[in-house]
Scaffold this active site. Structure first.
Site, PDB file in Angstrom:
ATOM      1  N   TYR A  77      49.018  39.688  33.131  1.00 52.85           N
ATOM      2  CA  TYR A  77      49.063  40.660  32.038  1.00 52.85           C
ATOM      3  C   TYR A  77      50.495  40.723  31.520  1.00 52.85           C
ATOM      4  CZ  TYR A  77      44.564  42.304  33.906  1.00 52.85           C
ATOM      5  OH  TYR A  77      43.266  42.399  34.340  1.00 52.85           O
TER       6      TYR A  77
ATOM      7  N   ASP B 238      46.694  33.788  33.030  1.00 58.98           N
ATOM      8  CA  ASP B 238      48.096  34.131  33.249  1.00 58.98           C
ATOM      9  C   ASP B 238      48.215  35.639  33.431  1.00 58.98           C
ATOM     10  OD1 ASP B 238      47.759  34.877  30.550  1.00 58.98           O
ATOM     11  OD2 ASP B 238      49.797  34.292  30.020  1.00 58.98           O
TER      12      ASP B 238
ATOM     13  N   PHE C  74      43.735  39.487  37.495  1.00 61.09           N
ATOM     14  CA  PHE C  74      42.852  40.569  37.065  1.00 61.09           C
ATOM     15  C   PHE C  74      43.236  41.948  37.616  1.00 61.09           C
ATOM     16  CE2 PHE C  74      40.226  36.735  36.646  1.00 61.09           C
ATOM     17  CZ  PHE C  74      39.816  36.855  35.333  1.00 61.09           C
TER      18      PHE C  74
ATOM     19  N   HIS D 251      33.339  34.603  31.016  1.00 58.72           N
ATOM     20  CA  HIS D 251      34.515  35.397  31.363  1.00 58.72           C
ATOM     21  C   HIS D 251      34.194  36.884  31.189  1.00 58.72           C
ATOM     22  CE1 HIS D 251      38.662  36.944  31.155  1.00 58.72           C
ATOM     23  NE2 HIS D 251      39.009  35.815  31.766  1.00 58.72           N
TER      24      HIS D 251
END
Length: 232
Positions: free
Chosen positions: A75, A73, A86, A195
């Protein structure tokens, strides 16, 4: 900003996405989602700004997709979210996961660590930076994940899967990897790693060569490689 303006924005997808998703916006769940999200923009602080929610679609048309990167989701701090997974806007401090992405690029290609966190240059080269939830309440991670965005983005992935063209899917972490069942196209290349967050980057993201592997596959299919270098 009025609720009607927000609703109209959320019911209109950029470019060829509007045709691909024409049936999606007719579905009851999506109409309810638009109504709920529009209310939230009117009553609380929501990121990204409503006119940036579909930036990933705006910058990466369907017919130009070469790679898909799935985030969870947006920031949730002021000035960070810009509609691209990202990515943050120019001048915004680099989040830890993005710093680690840049470290991996340095390992693979020797690219200097940039100061900017904008990944728009990737998006414009056909890298779809798709968050599973497209909005979030300020300060509360995953706060909009149960409102219907998951259904929407799962359907988006399923529709992309039907595109008859080689596409690389970079699935970073268990959450992104949970989307693998939607990717059944024989021309798809799925690359799974840990990740890039500080909690897991050392357990399989660093030294994974995921970007090189992406370009190797694209090249093998007669497609141009992606220039992953971010220039300030």
């Amino acid at each position: 900003m009025t609720k009607t303006e927000i609703e109209q924005s959320l019911m209109t997808f950029p470019g060829d996405w509007n045709s691909l998703l024409s049936d999606e916006k007719k579905k009851e769940y999506y109409q309810k989602l638009v109504d709920v999200i529009s209310d939230k923009y009117m009553t609380e602080k929501v990121y990204p700004p409503f006119d940036q929610v579909f930036n990933a679609f705006k910058l990466t048309p369907v017919d130009q997709i070469r790679c898909v990167i799935i985030g969870q989701d947006p920031y949730f701090n002021e000035g960070q979210a810009n509609g691209l997974a990202f990515s943050v806007g120019k001048g915004v401090r680099l989040p830890p996961s993005l710093q680690n992405i840049y470290k991996e690029l340095y390992y693979e290609f020797g690219y200097p660590i940039p100061k900017t966190g904008s990944l728009e240059s990737w998006a414009k080269q056909g890298v779809l930076l798709l968050n599973a939830s497209l909005t979030v309440k300020a300060g509360e991670a995953n706060s909009h994940s149960s409102l219907g965005w998951m259904t929407f983005t799962d359907d988006v992935i399923s529709l992309i899967n039907k595109v008859d063209r080689p596409i690389v899917y970079l699935l970073w972490g268990k959450y992104a990897q949970s989307k693998a069942p939607f990717i059944t196209n024989k021309r798809a290349c799925i690359i799974e790693t840990a990740h890039p967050s500080p909690m897991s980057a050392t357990r399989g993201f660093f030294c994974s060569d995921c970007f090189k592997r992406c370009n190797k596959y694209l090249k093998s299919q007669g497609l141009g490689e992606i220039d992953f270098q971010i220039k300030d």
